[in-house]
Design an enzyme around this catalytic site. Structure first.
Site: not given
Ligand code: FBP
Length: 548
Positions: A78, A142, A173, A199-200, A202, A239-240, A247, A308, A421, A423-424
């Site tokens: 990613g 990937r 990985d 890198k990631t 995550d 109201k919400y 992610m 996520e 996506y 932010g990546r």
């Protein structure tokens, strides 16, 4: 190509680097290393790259006369902000040693190596991409490098281009595969070094020697900006309830970091859910209670952050997914022949009674999403599972029940969001621009000192960049054995959120207050120019982790 004003101004940014990398360096070997677990098995699988020492780079006045080294680079997995700066750092580092060095980029991920798809990365190409987000300089993919045929095919092109070192920029990985490749090339005396870069977005590739993976900083800042904006909207309209999935395939680092930045009403941390053996029902009850408590105080609005990877951490769901993944791995062909409309019944008939009952209880959409193709590393594609909708719907249902029981008086309307996506590929923050460039430059130093099976490491990154420490860590040091695709494999251990770690404890200490009171923080957009306390701050996670 038309460029934005920021892009033009940003191209001139000179990343800050550790003082040691400003001139010639020497590699200093530290203690020898061991894998974090399963030492005997890992040693057996990596006889050539196991147990190597930690390396740090220190300034030297010794004259070095380096031959030109050709290197290749691959972006894997990613996208993460700062990848282009890693490549720029490798390029500048190699060129500083010998101006005749060449850097080649393999296109669209590891597949480019196997398919001999590459470009030469000249100064013109590199200069176009300095300090930009994205991986579009060479693309990413990937494809999993796992067979000797692939390694040998790769070696053909490496030999043809006289490439002596390959840098693989990837997550856990991809760096595991980088190490397997390093071991293979060492075992056949191929004369090709392999070096990894962490890198990631995550944030789950980190350990004692790797403080953070690049991209985490920028991505979290982008998400925190938009969550902050939503919170201001939410606090204005009142109201919400906003259910925001963030992610992070397994670990909840992104959700936790964003929570520390924006102070939402609820932040779920998957690792806690697993440790406390919570069911989906428990999670729903907790959120519904918070909604009811806020409604009692007249606040029919709020924010819920959802990692996520949540579904894989709910113990009952985890067991279901494990059985489902094993089943699909072994019966892929048969499953593909079943009509879509009959797949659910088919799966229900194949699973153990317990898992089959859970699977049958899931909403149609989520059940289908769980059977979608795994990625090439065997992971469920959790970004495709709409947990935010699942939770919003189930909380709504629970509140209706509570209303009829007389336990809730209020109005509940929900909005759902998924930030990933967005932010990546953001333009890297100063932190990521500096960190990535330093990681790349350090990789070139590892190459120059003949290292293979190492990951580039830059530490002490909450201090000013000049004080950062550059070095290398043997990848085998980070490995343990895990079950993948139904088989035990050596893999880099994923760093999950530690429940006794400072970032999580900060959430725990504050969440009751944040749930009840509206304590939102609005971080605003990433700043690239301005006072250092605004532009150069790292993540709250890193600050808290390194403050210990
Ligand atoms: P990496 O681990 O390869 O860096 O990817 C992370 C990630 O962004 C996860 O957060 C997300 O689940 C996944 O990639 C999405 O994958 P894809 O880009 O294939 O949709």
């Amino acid at each position: 190509m038309t460029k934005s004003a920021l892009q033009i101004a940003r191209a001139a940014y000179q990343p800050k680097v550790p003082a040691a990398l400003k001139g010639a360096v020497k590699a200093v070997a530290g203690a020898t290393t061991q894998s974090i677990a399963d030492q005997d098995e890992i040693l057996k699988l990596f006889p050539n790259t196991y147990g190597m020492p930690l390396i740090s780079f220190e300034p030297t006045t010794e004259a070095t006369d380096m031959p030109a080294i050709n290197a290749g680079v691959i972006l894997s997995g990613g996208q993460a902000p700062g990848g282009h700066n890693v490549i720029a750092g490798i390029f500048d580092g190699l060129k500083s040693l010998n101006a005749d060095a060449k850097l080649y980029g393999f296109l669209m991920g590891p597949g480019g190596l196997v398919d001999h798809d590459y470009i030469e990365l000249t100064a013109d190409v590199i200069n176009e991409y300095r300090n930009t987000g994205g991986f579009d300089m060479i693309g990413s993919g990937r494809t999993k490098l796992e067979t000797t045929e692939q390694y040998d095919k790769g070696l053909e092109i490496l030999r043809k281009l006289d490439i002596k070192a390959l840098v693989i920029i990837g997550g856990d990985d991809s760096n595991t595969n980088a190490c397997v490749l390093a071991e293979y090339y060492a075992s056949i005396n191929a004369g090709v070094q392999v070096v990894g870069c962490p890198k990631t977005i995550d944030g789950d590739l980190k350990n004692e020697m790797i403080e953070t993976s690049f991209g985490f900083d920028t991505a979290c800042k982008v998400y925190s900006e938009v969550i902050g904006n939503i919170q201001r909207d939410c606090n204005s309209a009142r109201k919400y309830w906003h259910f925001i999935k963030l992610m992070g395939r397994s670990a909840s680092h992104i959700a936790l970091e964003c929570a520390l930045q924006v102070q939402p009403n609820v932040c779920i941390v998957s690792e806690e859910v697993e440790a406390k053996n919570l069911s989906l029902g428990d999670i729903i009850n907790d959120i519904a209670q918070t909604v009811a408590d806020r409604a009692a105080a007249g606040n029919n609005f709020g924010t819920v952050l959802i990692p996520e990877g949540l579904v894989e951490f709910i113990p009952a769901m985890k067991a279901l997914i494990a059985e489902l993944s094993d089943f699909l791995a072994h019966n892929e062909d048969e499953f593909k022949l079943i009509k879509k409309s009959e797949q659910r019944t088919y799966i229900i008939s194949k699973l153990s009674a317990e898992n089959s009952a859970i699977y049958a209880s899931l909403p149609e959409g989520v059940a289908r999403q769980l059977t979608l193709d795994r990625d090439p590393h065997g992971n469920v594609q959790v970004s495709l599972i709409e947990t935010e909708k699942l939770l919003a719907e189930m909380v709504g249902n629970r509140l209706n029940e509570m209303k009829s029981e007389g336990n809730y008086v209020g109005k509940f309307a929900s909005q759902v969001h998924f930030f990933g996506y967005e932010g990546r590929c953001a333009a890297p923050s100063n932190y990521d621009a500096d960190y990535c460039y330093s990681l790349g430059y350090t990789a070139s130093c590892l190459i120059a000192s003949g290292k293979t099976g190492y990951m580039s490491s830059v530490r002490n990154t909450t201090a000013p960049a000049a004080e950062w420490i550059a070095g290398g860590v043997p990848v085998t040091m980070m490995m343990n054995m895990e079950k993948r695709h139904g088989e035990m494999k050596p893999v880099i251990q994923k760093a999950l959120v530690l429940l006794d770690g400072a970032p999580f404890l900060k959430l725990v200490a504050n969440r009751a207050d944040w749930a009840k009171n509206t304590a939102y923080v609005y971080p605003g957009p990433i700043q690239y120019f301005g006072p250092t306390e605004v532009c150069d701050q790292s993540t709250k996670t890193l600050e808290l982790e390194l403050a210990k």
